[in-house]
Scaffold this motif. Structure first.
Motif, PDB file in Angstrom:
ATOM      1  N   GLY A  63       3.585  19.732  54.930  1.00  0.00           N
ATOM      2  CA  GLY A  63       2.480  20.125  54.066  1.00  0.00           C
ATOM      3  C   GLY A  63       2.083  21.574  54.255  1.00  0.00           C
ATOM      4  N   ASP A  64       2.021  22.015  55.518  1.00  0.00           N
ATOM      5  CA  ASP A  64       1.695  23.423  55.778  1.00  0.00           C
ATOM      6  C   ASP A  64       2.750  24.349  55.193  1.00  0.00           C
ATOM      7  OD1 ASP A  64      -0.535  22.547  57.108  1.00  0.00           O
ATOM      8  OD2 ASP A  64       0.359  22.732  59.120  1.00  0.00           O
ATOM      9  N   LEU A  65       4.025  23.944  55.337  1.00  0.00           N
ATOM     10  CA  LEU A  65       5.110  24.767  54.797  1.00  0.00           C
ATOM     11  C   LEU A  65       5.024  24.851  53.281  1.00  0.00           C
ATOM     12  CD1 LEU A  65       7.692  26.325  55.608  1.00  0.00           C
ATOM     13  CD2 LEU A  65       8.970  24.216  55.248  1.00  0.00           C
ATOM     14  N   PHE A  66       4.753  23.713  52.659  1.00  0.00           N
ATOM     15  CA  PHE A  66       4.626  23.693  51.200  1.00  0.00           C
ATOM     16  C   PHE A  66       3.455  24.551  50.744  1.00  0.00           C
ATOM     17  CE2 PHE A  66       3.225  21.908  47.168  1.00  0.00           C
ATOM     18  CZ  PHE A  66       4.419  21.837  46.461  1.00  0.00           C
ATOM     19  N   ASP A  67       2.325  24.449  51.454  1.00  0.00           N
ATOM     20  CA  ASP A  67       1.159  25.258  51.093  1.00  0.00           C
ATOM     21  C   ASP A  67       1.466  26.753  51.235  1.00  0.00           C
ATOM     22  OD1 ASP A  67      -0.215  22.947  50.610  1.00  0.00           O
ATOM     23  OD2 ASP A  67      -1.212  22.908  52.566  1.00  0.00           O
ATOM     24  N   THR A  73       4.627  31.940  46.251  1.00  0.00           N
ATOM     25  CA  THR A  73       5.470  31.824  45.063  1.00  0.00           C
ATOM     26  C   THR A  73       4.624  31.976  43.812  1.00  0.00           C
ATOM     27  OG1 THR A  73       6.901  30.293  46.237  1.00  0.00           O
ATOM     28  CG2 THR A  73       7.121  30.354  43.846  1.00  0.00           C
ATOM     29  N   PRO A  74       5.083  32.783  42.847  1.00  0.00           N
ATOM     30  CA  PRO A  74       4.349  32.887  41.584  1.00  0.00           C
ATOM     31  C   PRO A  74       4.242  31.522  40.926  1.00  0.00           C
ATOM     32  CG  PRO A  74       5.998  34.625  41.764  1.00  0.00           C
ATOM     33  CD  PRO A  74       6.228  33.681  42.901  1.00  0.00           C
ATOM     34  N   GLY A  75       3.072  31.166  40.478  1.00  0.00           N
ATOM     35  CA  GLY A  75       2.880  29.865  39.862  1.00  0.00           C
ATOM     36  C   GLY A  75       2.401  28.802  40.811  1.00  0.00           C
ATOM     37  N   GLY A  76       2.289  29.118  42.096  1.00  0.00           N
ATOM     38  CA  GLY A  76       1.777  28.166  43.071  1.00  0.00           C
ATOM     39  C   GLY A  76       2.701  26.985  43.254  1.00  0.00           C
ATOM     40  N   ALA A  77       2.121  25.777  43.319  1.00  0.00           N
ATOM     41  CA  ALA A  77       2.904  24.562  43.562  1.00  0.00           C
ATOM     42  C   ALA A  77       3.915  24.315  42.460  1.00  0.00           C
ATOM     43  CB  ALA A  77       1.964  23.367  43.710  1.00  0.00           C
ATOM     44  N   VAL A  78       3.531  24.612  41.222  1.00  0.00           N
ATOM     45  CA  VAL A  78       4.473  24.429  40.105  1.00  0.00           C
ATOM     46  C   VAL A  78       5.686  25.329  40.276  1.00  0.00           C
ATOM     47  CG1 VAL A  78       4.763  24.612  37.609  1.00  0.00           C
ATOM     48  CG2 VAL A  78       2.629  23.723  38.546  1.00  0.00           C
ATOM     49  N   GLY A  79       5.456  26.540  40.734  1.00  0.00           N
ATOM     50  CA  GLY A  79       6.569  27.454  40.974  1.00  0.00           C
ATOM     51  C   GLY A  79       7.507  26.951  42.046  1.00  0.00           C
ATOM     52  N   VAL A  80       6.952  26.334  43.105  1.00  0.00           N
ATOM     53  CA  VAL A  80       7.787  25.780  44.165  1.00  0.00           C
ATOM     54  C   VAL A  80       8.649  24.651  43.624  1.00  0.00           C
ATOM     55  CG1 VAL A  80       7.770  24.557  46.366  1.00  0.00           C
ATOM     56  CG2 VAL A  80       6.209  26.462  45.992  1.00  0.00           C
TER      57      VAL A  80
END
Length: 229
Positions: A63-67, A73-80
């Protein structure tokens, strides 16, 4: 000043019933007594297991890595998510283009590994395997037929322990028009026999055609030592 259940100097004051004076326990022994009490199994029956704690730590790290990735990443979570999908698509395309990876041949080994048989016997065995669609075994027997046929025609000296690649290199001296085909057949034989690959019908038909073409080809004989004179 002393209060019931409070601190008295550097110790803990325990009130007693009746007219008995309060008992003062030093701070360190009191802490040790509390730790001993809390370490009893009855207080830890519902604690998560070691595996569960490890999994919780792992998912916290994910979770920390994803955050962190979402923040960078541009677009936040959607960008990931889009980036992960692009990577998966690229890996799928590479897998489709290159096929399943196979182990490279660890070493070359002799073509023949059993009792001596004639070229005709190897061809018959190859056709029997091909009829059962056992293409790997059929290819192996057909390569052995090619090498044995060259030995029977005296284009190769019979020699135990000869590898497929050695046979192709030696045979190409008197059959230069088939040099590429001989080396391809040797590579296919090594890939199937020692590299863990599976042959298909196309590979078998290719080496069978080579066998027939070599049978019809007149060899280029090396000049004798006195020919130049």
């Amino acid at each position: 000043m002393t209060t019931a259940g409070g601190f008295h100097g550097a110790g803990v004051v325990l009130p007693l019933s009746g007219d008995e004076p309060p008992v003062t326990i030093e701070r360190v022994p009191a802490r040790e007594a509390a730790e001993r009490e809390l370490s009893r199994p009855m207080y830890h029956e519902n604690d998560p297991s070691l595996l569960q704690r490890a999994l919780d730590r792992f998912w916290e790290w994910v979770g920390d890595l994803f955050d962190a990735a979402a923040g960078a990443t541009p677009g936040g979570a959607v960008g990931v998510v889009v980036l992960v999908l692009v990577v998966l698509l690229l890996l799928g395309a590479l897998w489709w283009r290159l096929g399943t990876p196979h182990r490279a041949p660890s070493s070359s080994a002799p073509v023949f590994d059993d009792r001596p048989r004639s070229a005709a016997e190897h061809r018959a065995a190859a056709e029997a395997h091909a009829a059962d669609q056992q293409w790997s075994q059929a290819l192996q027997e057909r390569m052995r037929a090619v090498v044995r046929s060259l030995e029977e025609r005296a284009l190769l000296d019979p020699r135990p322990g000869r590898t497929a690649d050695e046979a192709a290199s030696e045979a190409a001296r008197s059959l230069p028009s088939h040099e590429a085909g001989l080396h391809t057949a040797a590579r296919d034989f090594d890939d199937v026999t020692y590299g863990g690959r599976s042959a298909d019908e196309r590979a078998y038909r290719r080496i069978a055609d080579l066998d027939r073409d070599i049978e019809r080809t007149q060899p280029v004989l090396a000049p004798s030592p006195g020919a130049a004179e």
